[in-house]
Design an enzyme around this catalytic site. Structure first.
Site, PDB file in Angstrom:
ATOM      1  N   ASP A  22      75.708 -40.789   3.529  1.00 31.39           N
ATOM      2  CA  ASP A  22      76.418 -42.064   3.387  1.00 31.39           C
ATOM      3  C   ASP A  22      76.911 -42.610   4.725  1.00 31.39           C
ATOM      4  OD1 ASP A  22      75.950 -42.013   0.707  1.00 31.39           O
ATOM      5  OD2 ASP A  22      78.006 -41.607   0.092  1.00 31.39           O
ATOM      6  N   ARG A  29      81.146 -52.757  -4.222  1.00 39.40           N
ATOM      7  CA  ARG A  29      80.970 -51.604  -5.102  1.00 39.40           C
ATOM      8  C   ARG A  29      81.718 -50.391  -4.552  1.00 39.40           C
ATOM      9  NH1 ARG A  29      75.527 -49.546  -5.459  1.00 39.40           N
ATOM     10  NH2 ARG A  29      76.841 -47.996  -6.460  1.00 39.40           N
ATOM     11  N   LYS A  32      86.006 -43.220  -3.445  1.00 37.02           N
ATOM     12  CA  LYS A  32      85.153 -43.678  -4.568  1.00 37.02           C
ATOM     13  C   LYS A  32      84.457 -42.486  -5.224  1.00 37.02           C
ATOM     14  CE  LYS A  32      80.496 -45.709  -4.394  1.00 37.02           C
ATOM     15  NZ  LYS A  32      79.799 -44.518  -4.678  1.00 37.02           N
ATOM     16  N   ASN A  33      83.888 -41.623  -4.398  1.00 39.21           N
ATOM     17  CA  ASN A  33      83.057 -40.553  -4.945  1.00 39.21           C
ATOM     18  C   ASN A  33      83.855 -39.401  -5.555  1.00 39.21           C
ATOM     19  OD1 ASN A  33      80.863 -42.033  -4.276  1.00 39.21           O
ATOM     20  ND2 ASN A  33      80.226 -40.786  -2.524  1.00 39.21           N
ATOM     21  N   ARG A  79      66.108 -41.073  -6.984  1.00 41.15           N
ATOM     22  CA  ARG A  79      67.331 -40.587  -7.616  1.00 41.15           C
ATOM     23  C   ARG A  79      67.119 -40.032  -9.036  1.00 41.15           C
ATOM     24  NH1 ARG A  79      72.500 -43.898  -5.590  1.00 41.15           N
ATOM     25  NH2 ARG A  79      73.271 -41.794  -5.358  1.00 41.15           N
ATOM     26  N   CYS A 105      72.663 -47.591  -6.471  1.00 38.20           N
ATOM     27  CA  CYS A 105      72.018 -48.122  -5.264  1.00 38.20           C
ATOM     28  C   CYS A 105      70.526 -47.806  -5.250  1.00 38.20           C
ATOM     29  CB  CYS A 105      72.644 -47.481  -4.032  1.00 38.20           C
ATOM     30  SG  CYS A 105      73.908 -48.482  -3.284  1.00 38.20           S
TER      31      CYS A 105
HETATM   32  C1  UD1 Z   1      76.355 -38.543  -4.524  1.00 40.66           C
HETATM   33  C2  UD1 Z   1      77.174 -39.698  -4.033  1.00 40.66           C
HETATM   34  C3  UD1 Z   1      76.421 -40.468  -2.971  1.00 40.66           C
HETATM   35  C4  UD1 Z   1      75.945 -39.537  -1.880  1.00 40.66           C
HETATM   36  C5  UD1 Z   1      75.204 -38.331  -2.448  1.00 40.66           C
HETATM   37  C6  UD1 Z   1      74.840 -37.285  -1.417  1.00 40.66           C
HETATM   38  C7  UD1 Z   1      78.559 -40.420  -5.899  1.00 40.66           C
HETATM   39  C8  UD1 Z   1      78.813 -41.479  -6.923  1.00 40.66           C
HETATM   40  N1  UD1 Z   1      77.488 -40.587  -5.136  1.00 40.66           N
HETATM   41  O1  UD1 Z   1      75.187 -39.099  -5.118  1.00 40.66           O
HETATM   42  O2  UD1 Z   1      77.307 -41.444  -2.428  1.00 40.66           O
HETATM   43  O3  UD1 Z   1      75.050 -40.261  -1.060  1.00 40.66           O
HETATM   44  O4  UD1 Z   1      76.015 -37.687  -3.449  1.00 40.66           O
HETATM   45  O5  UD1 Z   1      75.976 -36.824  -0.752  1.00 40.66           O
HETATM   46  O6  UD1 Z   1      79.314 -39.480  -5.741  1.00 40.66           O
HETATM   47  N2  UD1 Z   1      68.446 -34.901  -6.971  1.00 40.66           N
HETATM   48  C9  UD1 Z   1      67.410 -34.426  -7.754  1.00 40.66           C
HETATM   49  N3  UD1 Z   1      67.620 -34.279  -9.085  1.00 40.66           N
HETATM   50  C10 UD1 Z   1      68.828 -34.549  -9.670  1.00 40.66           C
HETATM   51  C11 UD1 Z   1      69.891 -35.009  -8.849  1.00 40.66           C
HETATM   52  C12 UD1 Z   1      69.657 -35.167  -7.499  1.00 40.66           C
HETATM   53  O7  UD1 Z   1      66.306 -34.179  -7.265  1.00 40.66           O
HETATM   54  O8  UD1 Z   1      68.960 -34.372 -10.894  1.00 40.66           O
HETATM   55  C13 UD1 Z   1      68.215 -35.075  -5.527  1.00 40.66           C
HETATM   56  C14 UD1 Z   1      68.410 -36.532  -5.073  1.00 40.66           C
HETATM   57  O9  UD1 Z   1      67.239 -37.305  -5.266  1.00 40.66           O
HETATM   58  C15 UD1 Z   1      68.752 -36.347  -3.616  1.00 40.66           C
HETATM   59  C16 UD1 Z   1      69.566 -35.028  -3.611  1.00 40.66           C
HETATM   60  O10 UD1 Z   1      69.213 -34.337  -4.817  1.00 40.66           O
HETATM   61  O11 UD1 Z   1      67.582 -36.166  -2.858  1.00 40.66           O
HETATM   62  C17 UD1 Z   1      71.058 -35.211  -3.549  1.00 40.66           C
HETATM   63  O12 UD1 Z   1      71.480 -36.019  -4.628  1.00 40.66           O
HETATM   64  P1  UD1 Z   1      72.961 -35.913  -5.205  1.00 40.66           P
HETATM   65  O13 UD1 Z   1      73.773 -35.030  -4.316  1.00 40.66           O
HETATM   66  O14 UD1 Z   1      72.892 -35.581  -6.648  1.00 40.66           O
HETATM   67  O15 UD1 Z   1      73.474 -37.386  -5.033  1.00 40.66           O
HETATM   68  P2  UD1 Z   1      74.242 -38.257  -6.057  1.00 40.66           P
HETATM   69  O16 UD1 Z   1      75.140 -37.397  -6.919  1.00 40.66           O
HETATM   70  O17 UD1 Z   1      73.291 -39.203  -6.707  1.00 40.66           O
END
Ligand code: UD1
Length: 416
Positions: free
Chosen positions: A305, A397, A22-23, A120, A115
């Site tokens: 995850d 999902r 998925k990711n 986020r 989620c």
């Molecule tokens: C992706 C995955 C999710 C997984 C996560 C961490 C997808 C669709 N989702 O989510 O399944 O749990 O990686 O491996 O691929 N953060 C910030 N600012 C930002 C973006 C992120 O502070 O602009 C923080 C988040 O709150 C979190 C950390 O960075 O604490 C990691 O987030 P991120 O790796 O970006 O996760 P996702 O891309 O949302």
């Protein structure tokens, strides 16, 4: 598809075929916006998040045909605005922003959903795009962005490791003028797969999978074909299912190298594991798992995850174990449902401590996020009695045919 009725006390045994990731599929679908030429993608999992991503691409003007593979033609994209009702449903929709800006120089999208696992934020996405030259305003929940001419390559240091923001910056830099370096980049296999796809259609990206990614901007991308990597989280979830049910499982069409950390911990817990090129065999027959003390971390650490699934393992293991969640706050919502099933757990700050018990008992439980719902379903498969799992739509999902695959392994799950 919203409610499951699960007869418990089962051992999960047999063979399971792992679906595409998925990711990896989600970012790659949105990266197709970067080219005008035709793309074919195979091994795309059948998930509601993917259906929403496709609806979003169609809304923008893309033409999509689906047989065994996905045929995507984004040459006809003529809308640069993504509305609330699509964007709000999936976090991944943020990945429309970089490609729309890179190809069309403008985009207006609603703030993304997904989620409920903490706040986020998207500041790192916005900051990265701004550094490459975009002007971005956030007004009444809409992100309004434009860029004059091409993005300009830059050295970008990521203050926090983020999968999502690394992909956003990579997408924008692909069509930029000059070299972009992403320092402290996320190293997840899904980043490597996205870079591999982009390179296959003409991008010039090196270093994906390491802390430093180098992107030499190109003027234009072409068409091509790509096969999505196997889903490491789905694989890990089935391996936990076999471990907690004292079962024996072979996961096929997977990539053992992407699960090194997960396999190390399952071995420590007592599982006998063997791997081949694209399969993992796990034997836990006749044994109760031993509890673990672990922390989630960015790749190659233990994936966030997999946090809820490992907590379930600790709950029915011998001894006291703890898991510390370091990526997202508020990712223990599922735990109160496991307490209803008899789990003995204590949560302090971002650590969940489990005092192992031999058996869970059935209950009426409520899913509130994707990975937590898979965990509640596995817990129901081993609990004594019949469990009703409510709000199961979260599961679909991110898990392709999960009840069917579990039933083939000996579970008794009915969709009500
Ligand atoms: C992706 C995955 C999710 C997984 C996560 C961490 C997808 C669709 N989702 O989510 O399944 O749990 O990686 O491996 O691929 N953060 C910030 N600012 C930002 C973006 C992120 O502070 O602009 C923080 C988040 O709150 C979190 C950390 O960075 O604490 C990691 O987030 P991120 O790796 O970006 O996760 P996702 O891309 O949302």
């Amino acid at each position: 598809m919203n409610k499951l009725c699960i007869q418990g006390n089962k051992h999960l045994n047999g063979n399971v075929i792992i679906s595409g990731s998925k990711n990896a599929a989600l970012p790659i679908l949105f990266m197709t916006i970067l080219t005008e030429e035709k793309i074919k993608i195979s091994n795309v999992p059948n998930l509601t998040d993917i259906q929403i991503a496709l609806k979003l691409l169609i809304h923008l003007g893309a033409k999509i045909k689906k047989d065994k593979i996905l045929h995507i033609d984004t040459s006809s994209i003529n809308i640069f605005c993504a509305p609330y009702y699509l964007i709000n449903k999936i976090r991944a929709s943020i990945w429309t922003l970089g490609p729309l800006l890179a190809r069309f120089r403008k985009a207006k999208i609603f703030l993304p959903g997904g989620c409920k696992i903490g706040s986020r934020p998207i500041d790192l996405h916005i900051h990265g795009l701004t550094q490459l030259g975009a002007t971005i305003n956030i007004n009444k929940n809409y992100i309004n962005a434009h860029v004059k001419g091409r993005f300009q390559g830059k050295y970008i240091f990521m203050e926090k490791i983020s999968v999502g923001a690394t992909i956003t910056i990579m997408s924008a830099a692909t069509l930029a003028e000059g070299l972009t370096i992403i320092d402290n980049a996320a190293c997840e296999p899904e980043i490597i797969d996205t870079a591999k796809f982009l390179n296959s259609i003409g991008a010039n990206i090196t270093g994906a999978g390491s802390k430093k990614i180098y992107i030499h901007g190109v003027l234009k991308l072409k068409g091509g074909t790509h096969k999505i990597i196997p889903d490491r989280i789905e694989t890990g979830t089935f391996l936990i299912g076999a471990t907690i049910s004292k079962g024996y499982i072979i996961c096929h069409k997977t990539e053992p190298k992407h699960l090194t950390n997960v396999l190390i911990h399952l071995s420590k817990s007592g599982a006998k594991i063997t791997t081949g090129k694209d399969w993992i065999k796990l034997d836990m027959r006749g044994k109760r798992p031993k509890s673990l003390n672990i922390k989630t971390a960015p790749y190659p650490g233990l994936p966030t995850d997999m946090q809820s699934q490992f907590t379930l393992l600790n709950i029915i293991s011998t001894g006291v174990g703890s898991i510390t969640e370091t990526i997202f706050e508020n990712r223990f919502i599922y735990a109160s449902e496991l307490i209803k099933m008899g789990a003995k757990i204590k949560i302090k700050n971002n650590t969940i401590t489990s005092f192992g018990i031999p058996k869970l008992i059935s209950s009426d439980v409520l899913c509130s996020d994707l990975r937590g719902s898979a965990t509640l379903i596995l817990a129901s498969c081993i609990a004594i009695g019949v469990t009703i799992v409510n709000h199961a739509h979260h599961l679909f999902r991110g898990y392709d045919s999960f009840p069917d695959k579990l039933n083939k392994l000996g579970a008794d799950i009915k969709i009500i």
